[in-house]
Scaffold this motif. Structure first.
Motif, PDB file in Angstrom:
ATOM      1  N   ARG A 198       0.819  -1.222   0.000  1.00  0.00           N
ATOM      2  CA  ARG A 198       0.000   0.000   0.000  1.00  0.00           C
ATOM      3  C   ARG A 198       0.847   1.263   0.000  1.00  0.00           C
ATOM      4  NH1 ARG A 198      -3.552  -0.108   5.131  1.00  0.00           N
ATOM      5  NH2 ARG A 198      -1.496  -0.479   6.037  1.00  0.00           N
ATOM      6  N   VAL A 199       2.085   1.161  -0.448  1.00  0.00           N
ATOM      7  CA  VAL A 199       3.015   2.292  -0.400  1.00  0.00           C
ATOM      8  C   VAL A 199       2.524   3.438  -1.288  1.00  0.00           C
ATOM      9  CG1 VAL A 199       4.550   1.462  -2.233  1.00  0.00           C
ATOM     10  CG2 VAL A 199       5.462   2.901  -0.420  1.00  0.00           C
ATOM     11  N   THR A 200       2.621   4.653  -0.761  1.00  0.00           N
ATOM     12  CA  THR A 200       2.214   5.849  -1.508  1.00  0.00           C
ATOM     13  C   THR A 200       3.427   6.419  -2.244  1.00  0.00           C
ATOM     14  OG1 THR A 200       2.716   7.360   0.315  1.00  0.00           O
ATOM     15  CG2 THR A 200       0.483   6.398   0.266  1.00  0.00           C
ATOM     16  N   ASP A 201       3.179   7.338  -3.148  1.00  0.00           N
ATOM     17  CA  ASP A 201       4.272   7.975  -3.883  1.00  0.00           C
ATOM     18  C   ASP A 201       5.215   8.717  -2.943  1.00  0.00           C
ATOM     19  OD1 ASP A 201       3.314   7.007  -6.302  1.00  0.00           O
ATOM     20  OD2 ASP A 201       2.265   8.860  -6.807  1.00  0.00           O
ATOM     21  N   GLU A 202       4.654   9.405  -1.945  1.00  0.00           N
ATOM     22  CA  GLU A 202       5.486  10.144  -0.986  1.00  0.00           C
ATOM     23  C   GLU A 202       6.375   9.205  -0.186  1.00  0.00           C
ATOM     24  OE1 GLU A 202       5.435  12.300   3.311  1.00  0.00           O
ATOM     25  OE2 GLU A 202       3.561  11.544   2.505  1.00  0.00           O
ATOM     26  N   VAL A 203       5.810   8.109   0.290  1.00  0.00           N
ATOM     27  CA  VAL A 203       6.571   7.153   1.092  1.00  0.00           C
ATOM     28  C   VAL A 203       7.666   6.513   0.235  1.00  0.00           C
ATOM     29  CG1 VAL A 203       6.418   4.966   2.350  1.00  0.00           C
ATOM     30  CG2 VAL A 203       4.703   6.752   2.723  1.00  0.00           C
ATOM     31  N   ARG A 204       7.337   6.163  -1.005  1.00  0.00           N
ATOM     32  CA  ARG A 204       8.326   5.571  -1.910  1.00  0.00           C
ATOM     33  C   ARG A 204       9.454   6.575  -2.194  1.00  0.00           C
ATOM     34  NH1 ARG A 204       7.565   1.376  -4.813  1.00  0.00           N
ATOM     35  NH2 ARG A 204       5.313   1.695  -5.039  1.00  0.00           N
ATOM     36  N   ALA A 205       9.117   7.831  -2.433  1.00  0.00           N
ATOM     37  CA  ALA A 205      10.129   8.854  -2.727  1.00  0.00           C
ATOM     38  C   ALA A 205      11.067   9.041  -1.535  1.00  0.00           C
ATOM     39  CB  ALA A 205       9.455  10.175  -3.099  1.00  0.00           C
ATOM     40  N   ARG A 206      10.512   9.065  -0.328  1.00  0.00           N
ATOM     41  CA  ARG A 206      11.352   9.224   0.862  1.00  0.00           C
ATOM     42  C   ARG A 206      12.269   8.015   1.039  1.00  0.00           C
ATOM     43  NH1 ARG A 206       8.369  12.757   5.392  1.00  0.00           N
ATOM     44  NH2 ARG A 206      10.151  12.013   6.569  1.00  0.00           N
ATOM     45  N   TYR A 207      11.760   6.824   0.742  1.00  0.00           N
ATOM     46  CA  TYR A 207      12.578   5.616   0.817  1.00  0.00           C
ATOM     47  C   TYR A 207      13.706   5.680  -0.220  1.00  0.00           C
ATOM     48  CZ  TYR A 207      14.084   0.829   0.091  1.00  0.00           C
ATOM     49  OH  TYR A 207      14.860  -0.297  -0.067  1.00  0.00           O
ATOM     50  N   GLU A 208      13.372   6.045  -1.430  1.00  0.00           N
ATOM     51  CA  GLU A 208      14.379   6.130  -2.486  1.00  0.00           C
ATOM     52  C   GLU A 208      15.426   7.186  -2.173  1.00  0.00           C
ATOM     53  OE1 GLU A 208      11.917   6.630  -5.949  1.00  0.00           O
ATOM     54  OE2 GLU A 208      11.504   4.467  -6.090  1.00  0.00           O
ATOM     55  N   ASP A 209      15.015   8.312  -1.579  1.00  0.00           N
ATOM     56  CA  ASP A 209      15.967   9.337  -1.146  1.00  0.00           C
ATOM     57  C   ASP A 209      16.901   8.784  -0.074  1.00  0.00           C
ATOM     58  OD1 ASP A 209      14.865  11.180  -2.898  1.00  0.00           O
ATOM     59  OD2 ASP A 209      13.742  12.253  -1.338  1.00  0.00           O
ATOM     60  N   ALA A 210      16.346   8.016   0.852  1.00  0.00           N
ATOM     61  CA  ALA A 210      17.144   7.430   1.928  1.00  0.00           C
ATOM     62  C   ALA A 210      18.184   6.469   1.360  1.00  0.00           C
ATOM     63  CB  ALA A 210      16.235   6.711   2.924  1.00  0.00           C
ATOM     64  N   VAL A 211      17.773   5.622   0.450  1.00  0.00           N
ATOM     65  CA  VAL A 211      18.697   4.651  -0.141  1.00  0.00           C
ATOM     66  C   VAL A 211      19.768   5.367  -0.968  1.00  0.00           C
ATOM     67  CG1 VAL A 211      18.896   2.745  -1.804  1.00  0.00           C
ATOM     68  CG2 VAL A 211      17.081   2.724  -0.076  1.00  0.00           C
ATOM     69  N   ARG A 212      19.378   6.391  -1.682  1.00  0.00           N
ATOM     70  CA  ARG A 212      20.353   7.167  -2.465  1.00  0.00           C
ATOM     71  C   ARG A 212      21.416   7.769  -1.532  1.00  0.00           C
ATOM     72  NH1 ARG A 212      17.281   8.600  -6.137  1.00  0.00           N
ATOM     73  NH2 ARG A 212      16.029  10.045  -4.919  1.00  0.00           N
ATOM     74  N   TRP A 213      20.976   8.322  -0.396  1.00  0.00           N
ATOM     75  CA  TRP A 213      21.908   8.892   0.561  1.00  0.00           C
ATOM     76  C   TRP A 213      22.823   7.799   1.134  1.00  0.00           C
ATOM     77  CZ3 TRP A 213      22.396   8.233   5.943  1.00  0.00           C
ATOM     78  CH2 TRP A 213      23.314   9.104   6.559  1.00  0.00           C
ATOM     79  N   LEU A 214      22.257   6.647   1.459  1.00  0.00           N
ATOM     80  CA  LEU A 214      23.071   5.545   1.993  1.00  0.00           C
ATOM     81  C   LEU A 214      24.124   5.100   0.978  1.00  0.00           C
ATOM     82  CD1 LEU A 214      20.261   3.484   3.722  1.00  0.00           C
ATOM     83  CD2 LEU A 214      22.188   4.623   4.878  1.00  0.00           C
ATOM     84  N   LYS A 215      23.752   5.048  -0.282  1.00  0.00           N
ATOM     85  CA  LYS A 215      24.726   4.697  -1.322  1.00  0.00           C
ATOM     86  C   LYS A 215      25.829   5.752  -1.393  1.00  0.00           C
ATOM     87  CE  LYS A 215      21.673   1.962  -4.244  1.00  0.00           C
ATOM     88  NZ  LYS A 215      20.955   1.865  -5.538  1.00  0.00           N
ATOM     89  N   ASP A 216      25.443   7.015  -1.284  1.00  0.00           N
ATOM     90  CA  ASP A 216      26.437   8.087  -1.290  1.00  0.00           C
ATOM     91  C   ASP A 216      27.402   7.940  -0.115  1.00  0.00           C
ATOM     92  OD1 ASP A 216      25.462   9.229  -3.613  1.00  0.00           O
ATOM     93  OD2 ASP A 216      24.396  10.861  -2.587  1.00  0.00           O
ATOM     94  N   VAL A 217      26.886   7.620   1.052  1.00  0.00           N
ATOM     95  CA  VAL A 217      27.739   7.427   2.229  1.00  0.00           C
ATOM     96  C   VAL A 217      28.667   6.238   1.999  1.00  0.00           C
ATOM     97  CG1 VAL A 217      27.775   6.806   4.669  1.00  0.00           C
ATOM     98  CG2 VAL A 217      26.137   8.505   3.853  1.00  0.00           C
ATOM     99  N   SER A 218      28.138   5.150   1.496  1.00  0.00           N
ATOM    100  CA  SER A 218      28.958   3.949   1.305  1.00  0.00           C
ATOM    101  C   SER A 218      30.055   4.165   0.268  1.00  0.00           C
ATOM    102  CB  SER A 218      28.092   2.751   0.917  1.00  0.00           C
ATOM    103  OG  SER A 218      27.644   2.849  -0.416  1.00  0.00           O
ATOM    104  N   GLN A 219      29.834   5.112  -0.649  1.00  0.00           N
ATOM    105  CA  GLN A 219      30.821   5.379  -1.689  1.00  0.00           C
ATOM    106  C   GLN A 219      31.673   6.619  -1.393  1.00  0.00           C
ATOM    107  OE1 GLN A 219      28.397   5.425  -5.227  1.00  0.00           O
ATOM    108  NE2 GLN A 219      28.059   3.229  -5.149  1.00  0.00           N
ATOM    109  N   GLY A 220      31.493   7.196  -0.206  1.00  0.00           N
ATOM    110  CA  GLY A 220      32.334   8.311   0.215  1.00  0.00           C
ATOM    111  C   GLY A 220      31.912   9.672  -0.303  1.00  0.00           C
ATOM    112  N   ARG A 221      30.743   9.774  -0.906  1.00  0.00           N
ATOM    113  CA  ARG A 221      30.268  11.070  -1.417  1.00  0.00           C
ATOM    114  C   ARG A 221      29.489  11.842  -0.350  1.00  0.00           C
ATOM    115  NH1 ARG A 221      29.056   7.790  -6.296  1.00  0.00           N
ATOM    116  NH2 ARG A 221      26.959   7.603  -5.460  1.00  0.00           N
TER     117      ARG A 221
END
Length: 140
Positions: free
Chosen positions: A83-106
């Motif tokens: 039942r995920v909404t667009d807002e919830v999905r966008a916040r999740y995708e933003d979180a994962v993008r940030w985690l990838k940036d941290v893991s890659q040193g950006r």
């Protein structure tokens, strides 16, 4: 160690949303099911640690407020299920993008201890010989 609590979820998203997402009793009990919420938080922490463990000692300490927010966003996404909404999905995708940036040193986690596996410094080593690059390594 957890990076967020059920109280953090309630503060960020409201008690009524958490009741809707966690109360799976039949008939509904009308309260936040802390076991369900804690399970989603544990899943979020596992996902987060998979990214952060590349660069930082786990569990992350001291705990930056940004990490609390990211944990809550991922746990909320997990609780929504199909039942995920667009807002919830966008916040999740933003979180994962940030985690990838941290893991890659950006992006960094200020104050967090570096991983003891040497990946942080060894993976960024570069040797130059007589003005030419002989070896350059980095996390990709």
């Amino acid at each position: 160690m957890t990076y967020a609590t059920v109280a953090d979820l309630v503060t960020r998203f409201g008690e009524s949303e958490l009741i809707d997402l966690t109360d799976r009793a039949d008939p509904p009990a009308g309260v936040v099911d802390t076991a369900v919420a804690d399970g989603a938080i544990a899943d979020a922490v596992g996902e987060i640690n998979a990214y952060l463990g590349v660069r930082y000692a786990l569990p992350v300490s001291p705990l930056p407020s940004l990490l609390v927010m990211v944990t809550c966003d991922i746990a909320r996404y997990r609780l929504h299920g199909s039942r995920v909404t667009d807002e919830v999905r966008a916040r999740y995708e933003d979180a994962v993008r940030w985690l990838k940036d941290v893991s890659q040193g950006r992006a960094l986690l200020p104050g967090a201890a570096a991983a003891s596996n040497g990946a942080t410094t060894a993976a960024l080593a570069e040797v130059v010989q007589a003005g030419r690059k002989v070896f350059g390594g980095g996390l990709q």
